[in-house]
Design an enzyme around this catalytic site. Structure first.
Site, mmCIF file in Angstrom:
data_model
loop_
_atom_site.group_PDB
_atom_site.id
_atom_site.type_symbol
_atom_site.label_atom_id
_atom_site.label_comp_id
_atom_site.label_asym_id
_atom_site.label_seq_id
_atom_site.Cartn_x
_atom_site.Cartn_y
_atom_site.Cartn_z
ATOM 1 N N ASP A 1 -10.093 2.125 -1.222
ATOM 2 C CA ASP A 1 -8.791 1.859 -0.606
ATOM 3 C C ASP A 1 -8.811 0.560 0.197
ATOM 4 O O ASP A 1 -7.796 -0.112 0.313
ATOM 5 C CB ASP A 1 -8.401 3.023 0.328
ATOM 6 C CG ASP A 1 -7.167 3.758 -0.182
ATOM 7 O OD1 ASP A 1 -6.511 3.246 -1.106
ATOM 8 O OD2 ASP A 1 -6.852 4.829 0.361
ATOM 9 N N GLU B 1 -1.532 1.239 2.265
ATOM 10 C CA GLU B 1 -2.988 1.164 2.093
ATOM 11 C C GLU B 1 -3.670 1.005 3.450
ATOM 12 O O GLU B 1 -4.756 1.554 3.672
ATOM 13 C CB GLU B 1 -3.377 0.006 1.158
ATOM 14 C CG GLU B 1 -2.783 0.092 -0.250
ATOM 15 C CD GLU B 1 -3.211 1.314 -1.050
ATOM 16 O OE1 GLU B 1 -3.896 2.196 -0.507
ATOM 17 O OE2 GLU B 1 -2.833 1.403 -2.236
ATOM 18 N N HIS C 1 -3.865 4.369 4.858
ATOM 19 C CA HIS C 1 -4.918 5.174 4.210
ATOM 20 C C HIS C 1 -6.272 4.864 4.844
ATOM 21 O O HIS C 1 -7.057 5.763 5.134
ATOM 22 C CB HIS C 1 -4.986 4.892 2.702
ATOM 23 C CG HIS C 1 -3.708 5.214 1.974
ATOM 24 N ND1 HIS C 1 -3.507 4.923 0.650
ATOM 25 C CD2 HIS C 1 -2.557 5.799 2.414
ATOM 26 C CE1 HIS C 1 -2.281 5.330 0.295
ATOM 27 N NE2 HIS C 1 -1.694 5.863 1.354
ATOM 28 N N TYR D 1 -8.966 7.471 7.075
ATOM 29 C CA TYR D 1 -10.379 7.828 6.869
ATOM 30 C C TYR D 1 -11.138 7.728 8.187
ATOM 31 O O TYR D 1 -11.970 8.587 8.502
ATOM 32 C CB TYR D 1 -11.027 6.942 5.796
ATOM 33 C CG TYR D 1 -10.293 6.998 4.478
ATOM 34 C CD1 TYR D 1 -9.957 8.218 3.900
ATOM 35 C CD2 TYR D 1 -9.894 5.836 3.817
ATOM 36 C CE1 TYR D 1 -9.262 8.285 2.704
ATOM 37 C CE2 TYR D 1 -9.196 5.891 2.621
ATOM 38 C CZ TYR D 1 -8.871 7.115 2.072
ATOM 39 O OH TYR D 1 -8.173 7.167 0.899
ATOM 40 N N GLU E 1 -5.478 3.648 -8.509
ATOM 41 C CA GLU E 1 -4.366 4.460 -8.012
ATOM 42 C C GLU E 1 -4.188 5.738 -8.827
ATOM 43 O O GLU E 1 -3.726 6.743 -8.301
ATOM 44 C CB GLU E 1 -3.050 3.664 -8.059
ATOM 45 C CG GLU E 1 -3.080 2.300 -7.395
ATOM 46 C CD GLU E 1 -2.979 2.377 -5.880
ATOM 47 O OE1 GLU E 1 -2.996 3.489 -5.341
ATOM 48 O OE2 GLU E 1 -2.899 1.306 -5.257
ATOM 49 N N GLU F 1 -0.408 7.248 -3.672
ATOM 50 C CA GLU F 1 -1.128 6.613 -4.789
ATOM 51 C C GLU F 1 -0.414 6.848 -6.117
ATOM 52 O O GLU F 1 -0.426 5.983 -6.989
ATOM 53 C CB GLU F 1 -2.578 7.120 -4.894
ATOM 54 C CG GLU F 1 -3.438 6.998 -3.638
ATOM 55 C CD GLU F 1 -3.571 5.599 -3.043
ATOM 56 O OE1 GLU F 1 -2.754 4.718 -3.367
ATOM 57 O OE2 GLU F 1 -4.498 5.393 -2.236
ATOM 58 N N HIS G 1 2.185 4.265 -6.200
ATOM 59 C CA HIS G 1 1.598 2.935 -6.428
ATOM 60 C C HIS G 1 1.229 2.779 -7.899
ATOM 61 O O HIS G 1 1.481 1.738 -8.507
ATOM 62 C CB HIS G 1 0.347 2.718 -5.567
ATOM 63 C CG HIS G 1 0.590 2.832 -4.086
ATOM 64 N ND1 HIS G 1 -0.429 2.805 -3.162
ATOM 65 C CD2 HIS G 1 1.736 2.981 -3.380
ATOM 66 C CE1 HIS G 1 0.094 2.938 -1.943
ATOM 67 N NE2 HIS G 1 1.399 3.054 -2.058
HETATM 68 ZN ZN ZN Z 1 -2.532 2.752 -3.426
HETATM 69 ZN ZN ZN Z 2 -4.578 3.996 -0.868
#
Ligand code: ZN
Ligand code: ZN
Length: 347
Positions: free
Chosen positions: A90, A120, A123, A127, A187, A221, A224
């Site tokens: 990512d 993104e 994302h 994490y 993705e 995703e 995307h």
């Molecule tokens: Zn993505």
């Molecule tokens: Zn992502």
């Protein structure tokens, strides 16, 4: 196939028309009227993307904090490895979206890429957020070092790394198309064995906070992947010289190679995880590859995997269809005003 280097799109050029004359290497003023764009249905895609808006710290991790210590050692290891994988894959997507936007001479693509890049970035934050909830900083860092040190992960990502870096040096239409192919693989396929691991834990009512977050990422995703496939097809149609047998063969080869690497990775990381059937997982990976090829206007290469062989996962991904009861009680749903645009028919 020598294709010339593309120039970066002008930021504002009043001598160019507002409606773009081409996706890459075309002309546009930089002024965007969504009601007069070259590909009118992309406005719906933009609205769907914006409708998915969410933030990492909306997810309540308090139950996960307690549960992590009770996972088996194998589950804990897989958890950290898979977060390491997802953060590695990512990470570059934020910049890849911005790089595509840098050369896109259509302002609607620039805007859509800006939204994708923002997602993104979330994302990646997520994490860090989940790891900071369950392990020490030293263990978090170890997980984030995976993408730099783990030999299986490095091997798996080699081709993407090389190509993404090549695109920075040689921004040709051919390399843009190939970047879209790798982006579609990321993705639409590479993330999914990782997603399945977390849904499998959720089946057991374990780490449901993490899985909720994964489900938000999964939903993004899928969008995307859908947009990048559209962009790939439209760019090919605008550049018929690039639409060669060589390119098509290259795409099929990349998909086959990527499926093999993905199966190798998932075997490595999931072999000891209870509840995951590795044959079923391999089938799911092939099913996802077929799905992405079809979206990109190409043929399926795994005729035995046209349907999803991992039946149980549907309960989690069907979660994105606004008409169903949420497994995760998705909080971000409140942002979505246009629920009729939010149905996934391609899970
Ligand atoms: Zn993505
Ligand atoms: Zn992502």
């Amino acid at each position: 196939m020598p294709s010339s280097l593309l120039s970066k799109a002008k930021t504002l050029e009043p001598r160019n028309p507002n409606k773009s004359t081409g996706l890459f290497g075309g002309q546009s003023s930089g002024i965007l009227n969504w009601n007069d764009i070259a590909y009118p249905h992309w406005y719906k895609m933009y609205k769907r993307l914006v409708g998915n808006y969410w933030q990492a710290d909306e997810v309540n991790m308090s139950a996960d904090v307690k549960q992590f210590a009770n996972l088996t050692q194998d589950e804990q290891d897989a958890y950290l490895k898979i977060i390491g994988l997802l953060s590695t894959l990512d990470g570059p997507q934020t910049r890849t979206a911005l790089l595509l936007s840098l050369y896109a001479t259509d302002p609607s693509v620039q805007s859509i890429m800006a939204v994708i890049a923002q997602q993104e970035a979330v994302h990646n934050e997520s994490y860090s957020y989940v790891l900071s909830s369950v392990v020490s900083l030293a263990e978090q860092n170890e997980s984030f070092e995976m993408g730099r040190r783990d030999p299986i992960l490095l091997k798996r990502n080699d081709a993407i790394t090389d190509h993404y870096n090549l695109f920075v040096e040689e921004p040709t239409v051919e390399n843009i198309l190939k970047t879209m192919v790798y982006t579609a693989l990321l993705e639409g396929m590479f993330f999914y064995s990782g997603f399945a691991f977390f849904y499998n834990l959720a089946r057991d009512n374990k780490m449901v906070g993490t899985s909720t977050m994964i489900s938000y990422i999964n939903r993004d995703e899928l969008e995307h992947g859908r947009f990048i496939s559209e962009l790939f097809r439209a760019t090919l149609a605008e550049n018929p010289d690039e639409n060669t047998v060589e390119l098509t063969e290259w795409v099929y080869e990349r998909f086959k190679q990527s499926v093999e690497l993905e199966i190798e990775w998932s075997t490595y990381v999931l072999a000891k995880v209870e509840g995951i059937d590795l044959d079923e997982m391999a089938g799911y990976i092939k099913y996802r590859a077929n799905k992405m090829l079809r979206m990109m206007g190409l043929d399926e290469i795994y005729p035995d995997y046209v349907d999803n062989p991992m039946k149980w996962i549907k309960a989690y991904v069907d979660n994105f269809d606004g008409t169903k009861t949420d497994f995760f009680e998705q909080k971000s749903r409140q942002y979505t005003k246009t629920s009729d645009l939010n149905g996934f028919d391609d899970l």
